[in-house]
Enzyme design. Structure first.
Site, mmCIF file in Angstrom:
data_model
loop_
_atom_site.group_PDB
_atom_site.id
_atom_site.type_symbol
_atom_site.label_atom_id
_atom_site.label_comp_id
_atom_site.label_asym_id
_atom_site.label_seq_id
_atom_site.Cartn_x
_atom_site.Cartn_y
_atom_site.Cartn_z
ATOM 1 N NE ARG A 9 -3.613 2.487 2.313
ATOM 2 C CZ ARG A 9 -4.194 3.101 3.333
ATOM 3 N NH1 ARG A 9 -3.973 2.678 4.569
ATOM 4 N NH2 ARG A 9 -4.973 4.144 3.132
ATOM 5 C CG HIS A 10 -0.942 4.905 -1.043
ATOM 6 N ND1 HIS A 10 -1.147 5.801 -0.016
ATOM 7 C CD2 HIS A 10 -2.164 4.443 -1.389
ATOM 8 C CE1 HIS A 10 -2.439 5.888 0.238
ATOM 9 N NE2 HIS A 10 -3.082 5.073 -0.579
ATOM 10 N NE ARG A 59 -4.163 7.363 -2.710
ATOM 11 C CZ ARG A 59 -5.136 7.749 -3.531
ATOM 12 N NH1 ARG A 59 -4.996 8.864 -4.258
ATOM 13 N NH2 ARG A 59 -6.250 7.039 -3.648
ATOM 14 C CD GLU A 83 -8.561 2.387 -2.699
ATOM 15 O OE1 GLU A 83 -8.716 1.297 -3.259
ATOM 16 O OE2 GLU A 83 -8.255 2.515 -1.496
ATOM 17 C CG HIS A 150 -4.681 2.881 -4.213
ATOM 18 N ND1 HIS A 150 -4.222 4.147 -3.956
ATOM 19 C CD2 HIS A 150 -4.424 2.638 -5.525
ATOM 20 C CE1 HIS A 150 -3.715 4.664 -5.067
ATOM 21 N NE2 HIS A 150 -3.826 3.765 -6.037
#
Length: 210
Positions: A9-10, A59, A83, A150
């Site tokens: 995940r970012h 991101r 996302e 995401h």
């Protein structure tokens, strides 16, 4: 021959820190998020990924590029790793949604999959992200691939790869910023020799450095 996927995940954004839904709004990493990406880079590099594929949202992309610099791997981009689309809910907090959308609390408590405003259902997200993962795996069978995306999208794809659906999705905790999750699968020849199947198995879930 084992194929391994590492799902990252970012790092944190200001929207994350404020508890705002981001969806597909293109929000940059905060200073905390940049530090998280720098901290996780050596960990993921140590897993020796041969490919890194990222969501196009900044991101995720900046997180992936930070990992890629340490790993010495160029980052590819796949639109399918975006996302969940939350439509008009983007930018709102849960408190906002309880106040502004009378259906929100009912939908969340229903135990059934639902469309997020004018956006997507969980199943729709899972299907598009799963297709991206499957394509990356086919290109690197027997190797390690890292995908950076995401929290909602990655949680959905983990559940779907393990053979679950929305009821199982609800039982998995959310993913922390810059966490990594690892699944692997042995090849069909080895599976047959060992009397096993070649389904995906969860090895690590939501591990973090910071």
């Amino acid at each position: 021959m084992t194929t391994r996927i590492v799902l990252v995940r970012h790092g944190e954004t200001e929207f994350n820190a404020e508890g705002r839904l981001q969806g597909q709004t293109d929000i940059p990493l905060s200073a905390v998020g940049i530090a998280q990406a720098e901290a996780v880079g050596p960990v993921i590099a140590g897993m020796n990924p041969v490919a890194i594929v990222s969501s196009p949202l900044m991101r995720a992309r900046v997180t992936a590029e930070t990992i890629g610099r340490v790993a010495g791997v160029e980052v590819g981009v796949d639109e399918r790793l975006k996302e969940v689309d939350v439509g008009q809910w983007a930018g709102q907090t849960v408190l906002d949604l309880h106040r502004n959308d009378p259906d929100y609390a009912r939908l969340m408590a229903s135990g059934k999959d639902f469309r997020r405003s004018s956006g997507e259902t969980t199943a729709e997200v899972a299907e598009r992200v799963t297709s991206a993962v499957q394509d990356a795996v086919r290109a690197h069978e027997g190797e390690t691939v890292c995908l950076v995306a995401h929290g909602f999208a990655l949680r959905a794809v983990v559940v779907w790869l393990l053979g679950g659906g929305y009821p199982e999705f609800l039982r998995f905790g959310g993913l922390s910023n810059c966490s990594w999750t690892v699944l692997d699968r042995i090849g069909p020849n080895e599976a047959g020799r060992r009397g096993m199947d070649d389904r995906w198995r969860l090895r690590t879930y939501n591990a973090t450095v910071l």
